[in-house]
Write an enzyme that holds these catalytic residues in place. Structure first.
Site, PDB file in Angstrom:
ATOM      1  N   TRP A 158       0.821  -1.209   0.000  1.00 22.04           N
ATOM      2  CA  TRP A 158       0.000   0.000   0.000  1.00 22.04           C
ATOM      3  C   TRP A 158       0.861   1.268   0.000  1.00 22.04           C
ATOM      4  O   TRP A 158       0.512   2.261  -0.638  1.00 22.04           O
ATOM      5  CB  TRP A 158      -0.945  -0.008   1.205  1.00 22.04           C
ATOM      6  CG  TRP A 158      -0.267   0.284   2.510  1.00 22.04           C
ATOM      7  CD1 TRP A 158       0.278  -0.606   3.372  1.00 22.04           C
ATOM      8  CD2 TRP A 158      -0.052   1.583   3.066  1.00 22.04           C
ATOM      9  NE1 TRP A 158       0.836   0.032   4.440  1.00 22.04           N
ATOM     10  CE2 TRP A 158       0.649   1.383   4.287  1.00 22.04           C
ATOM     11  CE3 TRP A 158      -0.365   2.872   2.679  1.00 22.04           C
ATOM     12  CZ2 TRP A 158       1.025   2.436   5.111  1.00 22.04           C
ATOM     13  CZ3 TRP A 158       0.021   3.921   3.499  1.00 22.04           C
ATOM     14  CH2 TRP A 158       0.703   3.701   4.690  1.00 22.04           C
ATOM     15  N   HIS A 272       3.864   4.548  14.680  1.00 22.93           N
ATOM     16  CA  HIS A 272       3.527   3.119  14.737  1.00 22.93           C
ATOM     17  C   HIS A 272       3.035   2.699  16.126  1.00 22.93           C
ATOM     18  O   HIS A 272       3.260   1.572  16.554  1.00 22.93           O
ATOM     19  CB  HIS A 272       4.723   2.267  14.303  1.00 22.93           C
ATOM     20  CG  HIS A 272       4.947   2.306  12.820  1.00 22.93           C
ATOM     21  ND1 HIS A 272       5.865   1.517  12.178  1.00 22.93           N
ATOM     22  CD2 HIS A 272       4.365   3.051  11.843  1.00 22.93           C
ATOM     23  CE1 HIS A 272       5.838   1.767  10.878  1.00 22.93           C
ATOM     24  NE2 HIS A 272       4.944   2.717  10.664  1.00 22.93           N
ATOM     25  N   TYR A 281       9.327   9.398  11.289  1.00 21.80           N
ATOM     26  CA  TYR A 281       8.007   9.768  10.778  1.00 21.80           C
ATOM     27  C   TYR A 281       7.627  11.196  11.171  1.00 21.80           C
ATOM     28  O   TYR A 281       6.978  11.910  10.392  1.00 21.80           O
ATOM     29  CB  TYR A 281       6.957   8.781  11.286  1.00 21.80           C
ATOM     30  CG  TYR A 281       7.124   7.398  10.710  1.00 21.80           C
ATOM     31  CD1 TYR A 281       6.843   7.138   9.369  1.00 21.80           C
ATOM     32  CD2 TYR A 281       7.583   6.341  11.481  1.00 21.80           C
ATOM     33  CE1 TYR A 281       7.012   5.876   8.821  1.00 21.80           C
ATOM     34  CE2 TYR A 281       7.756   5.071  10.959  1.00 21.80           C
ATOM     35  CZ  TYR A 281       7.474   4.841   9.625  1.00 21.80           C
ATOM     36  OH  TYR A 281       7.648   3.598   9.085  1.00 21.80           O
ATOM     37  N   ARG A 335      13.913   2.772  13.684  1.00 23.10           N
ATOM     38  CA  ARG A 335      14.688   1.822  12.881  1.00 23.10           C
ATOM     39  C   ARG A 335      15.505   2.501  11.787  1.00 23.10           C
ATOM     40  O   ARG A 335      16.333   1.852  11.133  1.00 23.10           O
ATOM     41  CB  ARG A 335      13.771   0.761  12.280  1.00 23.10           C
ATOM     42  CG  ARG A 335      12.855   1.202  11.162  1.00 23.10           C
ATOM     43  CD  ARG A 335      11.891   0.084  10.763  1.00 23.10           C
ATOM     44  NE  ARG A 335      11.248   0.296   9.483  1.00 23.10           N
ATOM     45  CZ  ARG A 335      10.178   1.076   9.312  1.00 23.10           C
ATOM     46  NH1 ARG A 335       9.629   1.704  10.353  1.00 23.10           N
ATOM     47  NH2 ARG A 335       9.641   1.217   8.107  1.00 23.10           N
ATOM     48  N   ARG A 339      19.759   2.441   8.695  1.00 21.60           N
ATOM     49  CA  ARG A 339      19.839   2.733   7.263  1.00 21.60           C
ATOM     50  C   ARG A 339      21.114   3.526   6.988  1.00 21.60           C
ATOM     51  O   ARG A 339      21.277   4.646   7.481  1.00 21.60           O
ATOM     52  CB  ARG A 339      18.620   3.525   6.801  1.00 21.60           C
ATOM     53  CG  ARG A 339      17.308   2.776   6.966  1.00 21.60           C
ATOM     54  CD  ARG A 339      16.116   3.652   6.624  1.00 21.60           C
ATOM     55  NE  ARG A 339      14.856   2.942   6.832  1.00 21.60           N
ATOM     56  CZ  ARG A 339      13.651   3.497   6.746  1.00 21.60           C
ATOM     57  NH1 ARG A 339      13.546   4.796   6.452  1.00 21.60           N
ATOM     58  NH2 ARG A 339      12.562   2.774   6.946  1.00 21.60           N
ATOM     59  N   SER A 340      21.988   2.966   6.195  1.00 17.57           N
ATOM     60  CA  SER A 340      23.254   3.631   5.898  1.00 17.57           C
ATOM     61  C   SER A 340      23.045   4.965   5.200  1.00 17.57           C
ATOM     62  O   SER A 340      23.885   5.860   5.285  1.00 17.57           O
ATOM     63  CB  SER A 340      24.119   2.728   5.012  1.00 17.57           C
ATOM     64  OG  SER A 340      23.484   2.501   3.759  1.00 17.57           O
ATOM     65  N   ASP A 550      26.706  20.124  34.664  1.00 19.04           N
ATOM     66  CA  ASP A 550      27.724  19.538  33.800  1.00 19.04           C
ATOM     67  C   ASP A 550      28.001  18.074  34.098  1.00 19.04           C
ATOM     68  O   ASP A 550      28.854  17.465  33.448  1.00 19.04           O
ATOM     69  CB  ASP A 550      29.037  20.322  33.923  1.00 19.04           C
ATOM     70  CG  ASP A 550      28.914  21.722  33.335  1.00 19.04           C
ATOM     71  OD1 ASP A 550      28.052  21.916  32.476  1.00 19.04           O
ATOM     72  OD2 ASP A 550      29.696  22.604  33.746  1.00 19.04           O
TER      73      ASP A 550
END
Length: 821
Positions: A158, A272, A281, A335, A339-340, A550
């Site tokens: 979809w 999600h 997102y 996730r 992703r590279s 600190d």
């Protein structure tokens, strides 16, 4: 929520009343956009021209952006050379793609790149007949074999049919309007109509969620711009549908367990249903919302400033806290960290371009602030050039122009690094910022899950929200971007307490935890806690983080394990690069001088447990660590580690080559089934500190850990002008520790200076509905000087004050009361 307002959940169909609202069109006034914007044919023509400029960059009269344009032309040249109509997929390398949806989006995007190189001014491929023929052939192949009204969601997915493919195709069609085969265009647009006509729904079945809704609204809007050429009424209806859909995403989500997607009033973003996704997102939602607002500005269909008030609020409350010197923190990217091709810096640059667009249409105050953010983040990011061309994360030249125009004035204001502390109860995150570092904390609870591994991405994210501490320093801005995720020991993430049981990819994804996770804060300091439980209670711990200026005091108690695996608390696991040699000092003596290998780990014991003396450790270029006496054994390791991006994300785009990085790792060894002193820990992080500063601090600590038990964890810090007191009360019984007495589970933080004492309190469980009583044995000189209705002053004397806190509907947020001191 004020009377008459509607939650995002109600509006998108989370209730019968919400469904009825959608069906009837009776949306609340602040959500409902005009139903029929009276756009004229001339306005549509102007909007189409503006859209094409937005996606191509428009006329480029100087050499300033020639390198960027050359990058697009080079990518198109490569795609053109490997293009073949003899191949059913047009490019041979796509033969290996097994996901039909990804295949379709890849083909559409490649054709889009060819079209862009053919169209763009100053491109070496501008007007190239070979490129144009390939664009025509590519669109025809897509229309005949892939994207048409016969395509099914079961075949292509979809998302590909409703969002990803139309995004690329519509850009190509409007860019080359009048130069394409109209029959092919009509076939493609018939499919676009079928799959994107109702942005309020996805998969033809249920209400679309926030980010998907915005993407679909964008596609619906662009489709409307095109069809208005021949059907003005239909074009107006598309614009109205897009506006109404977008407007519903400007409403804050309602807190709930495992639901309530979207932006929250506390700055959180949930995607999600279960995950902190501001930088994934949430970023896409914000970016495309900004583009729609920017595109429609000045037309009869524009959003008024009042209508997009919450969009500007998202910039301040949800994004600014999570940006550090140009990159958007991995702790909220879900996730996507696996992703590279989507780094934290690439995400930060997308946010920068969105703010640059909003700065053009915002109020004077917001425009000033957005420009200040853009100017500083572009200047401060030394590890990724926003003006370079990146094929994996292409940003339109138009937005690059907007950024450049903002950055150019040498006298413009810059946002700068802030002394600040932020907590996001709805998503279980906290951020602590100073000028020389930023730190993020990731947790999970019964409300939010640990990690997402959808689509076999983020396959080793087991501990990324188990109290992981993400440390950012100006000396190594590329730390996480520099192949951290494929090479790090995924069992040893900083801040976590784990047992060494072997894990399988994707194991435990979507697991929720215990309710008591949250914190309290005042001004630029705070405390967070996590009632940690893993593997159905086989490992439990009470964990707390006292973020005092600190320093960060990390404490744990009640560590109990039922398995025979060794239990460790990870102090640090630092990527020092491909050939880093950062010296490590332990009590001023060089240690971890030998480089080991991941295949034969041989850790050094840096201090025996239970430690009889205070110890300090310093990692050059990172900072210092103070480990007081009484801790379990301290161990360390310097090693070479290897991995591939494909190991952690089974994507066709994931590189298969092995990456190699060096790490320095420190941990506390609790042993097997720890008891007694081995079942607790306490250490202090001093990010950015020199070895001298660390040594001095170890000899002169300015904090006291007053209790570290399963009943309470309490610490104080005394400065020259300010005193900080913080406590976590773990049980629903009356408990006294130092200046506090509390009768229930709570997080408390007190900040006292020469004039004012501020008390912050929260219900980290987000479950309690009856008042919490808190007594403070501290001096005040007068009655309260605020009016927070959640807090009642029960009694006050010169040396003591008792308050009652009603946590109902506070959703884990800190509520405050102030007294003169």
């Amino acid at each position: 929520m004020m009377a008459g307002q509607f939650s995002r959940r109600e509006i998108v169909g989370g209730s019968a009343s919400g469904a009825a609202l959608l069906a009837s069109g009776a949306l609340p006034q602040q959500v409902l956009a005009q139903t029929a914007p009276a756009l004229t044919a001339g306005e549509f023509t102007a909007l189409r021209a503006r859209y094409v400029t937005m996606v191509t960059g428009g006329t480029n009269g100087t050499v300033l952006y020639d390198d960027f344009i050359a990058g697009i032309a080079a990518e198109a040249t490569s795609l053109s050379a490997s293009f073949s109509t003899a191949n059913a997929r047009l490019w041979q390398d796509l033969d290996a793609e097994r996901d039909n949806g990804l295949l379709l989006m890849s083909i559409a995007r490649r054709v889009q790149v060819l079209a862009l190189a053919y169209f763009m001014d100053r491109s070496s491929k501008k007007g190239d007949p070979t490129i144009k023929a390939q664009v025509d052939a590519g669109l025809q192949r897509i229309a005949q074999n892939f994207y048409n009204t016969s395509a099914t969601r079961s075949t292509y997915g979809w998302y590909s049919l409703e969002i990803g493919t139309p995004l690329a195709l519509l850009e190509t069609i409007l860019m080359l309007d009048g130069q394409l085969n109209q029959s092919v265009v009509n076939t493609l647009l018939a499919a676009v109509q079928l799959y994107t006509s109702d942005p309020l729904r996805e998969q033809g079945l249920w209400p679309s969620n926030d980010s998907n809704r915005v993407w679909k609204a964008y596609n619906c809007l662009v489709h409307g711009l095109y069809i208005a050429k021949t059907d003005l009424v239909a074009g107006r209806e598309k614009v109205a549908a897009a506006k109404n859909a977008l407007a519903t995403t400007f409403v804050y989500a309602t807190p709930s367990i495992g639901g309530g997607e979207g932006f929250y009033a506390d700055g959180s973003y949930i995607g999600h249903g279960d995950y902190a996704y501001t930088g994934g997102y949430g970023l896409s939602q914000f970016q495309f919302s900004a583009q729609i607002v920017y595109l429609l500005s000045g037309s009869s269909a524009q959003f008024t400033l009042e209508e997009w008030t919450n969009l500007r609020n998202f910039a301040y409350a949800s994004f600014e806290p999570l940006m550090y010197r140009g990159h958007l923190m991995d702790t909220v990217r879900g996730r996507e960290v696996a992703r590279s091709f989507q780094s934290d810096h690439a995400a930060g640059h997308r946010l920068v371009t969105a703010l640059a667009a909003l700065a053009q249409v915002a109020s004077a105050t917001d425009a000033f602030n957005f420009r200040s953010m853009v100017r500083y983040w572009v200047k401060a990011d030394k590890s990724r050039d926003i003006y370079a061309y990146y094929s994996d994360n292409r940003v339109s030249l138009h937005y690059i122009r907007l950024v450049k125009a903002i950055e150019d004035p040498l006298t413009g204001a810059e946002w700068g690094d802030r002394f600040a502390h932020y907590q996001f109860p709805a998503m279980g995150r906290a951020v602590h910022k100073r000028t020389n570092f930023a730190l993020a904390l990731a947790t999970y609870s019964n409300r939010r899950a640990n990690y997402e591994a959808l689509g076999n991405e983020n396959r080793k994210g087991w501990y990324t929200a188990s109290g992981m501490v993400y440390l950012y320093t100006p000396t190594n801005l590329a730390h996480y971007k520099d192949d951290f995720w494929p090479t790090v020991d995924a069992y040893r993430l900083p801040g976590t307490t784990i047992d060494k049981r072997p894990r399988t990819p994707n194991e435990g994804t979507g697991t929720r935890g215990l309710p008591m996770v949250g914190g309290a804060y005042s001004s630029a300091s705070g405390v967070m806690c996590m009632d940690f439980s893993a593997d159905a209670g086989q490992l439990v711990a009470k964990k707390a983080w006292f973020m005092f200026g600190d320093l960060i005091l990390c404490a744990g108690a009640g560590i109990t394990a039922t398995s025979t695996n060794r239990v460790e608390t990870i102090i640090e696991n630092r990527n020092i690069g491909a050939d880093g040699t950062n010296p490590v000092l332990v009590n001023n003596t060089p240690r971890l001088t030998t480089l080991g290998d991941m295949t034969s780990q041989n850790p050094e014991q840096l201090a025996a447990g239970i430690t009889a003396t205070d110890n300090w450790v310093h990692i050059d270029g990172v900072g210092g660590y103070f480990i007081p006496r009484g801790n379990p054994a301290i161990r360390g390791l310097r090693e070479t580690r290897r991995g591939t991006w494909y190991d952690i994300a089974l994507l066709g785009r994931s590189p298969l080559d092995t990456r190699t990085r060096r790490y320095v790792t420190l941990w506390l060894d609790h042993g097997v089934m720890p008891t007694g002193a081995n079942s607790q820990y306490a250490y202090v992080m001093l990010p950015g500190a020199t070895s001298g500063t660390t040594e001095f601090y170890a000899a002169n600590p300015n904090f006291q850990l007053l209790e570290n038990s399963t009943q309470a964890q309490c610490a104080v810090q005394f400065g020259s002008t300010t005193a900080l007191y913080a406590a976590i009360f773990w049980q629903n019984v009356s408990k006294s520790v130092d200046v506090f007495t509390c009768n229930a589970q709570a997080a408390v933080f007190v900040r006292r200076n020469a004039n004012v004492m501020e008390v912050a309190i929260s219900d980290p469980t987000q479950l309690r509905t009856t008042p919490i009583s808190l007594t403070l044995r501290l001096t005040t000189s007068g009655d309260r000087i605020d009016n927070d209705p959640a807090i009642t002053v029960v009694s006050r004397s010169a040396g003591s004050v008792t308050i009652s806190f009603n946590p109902t509907n506070t959703n884990g947020e800190s509520r405050r009361v102030r007294f003169p001191y």
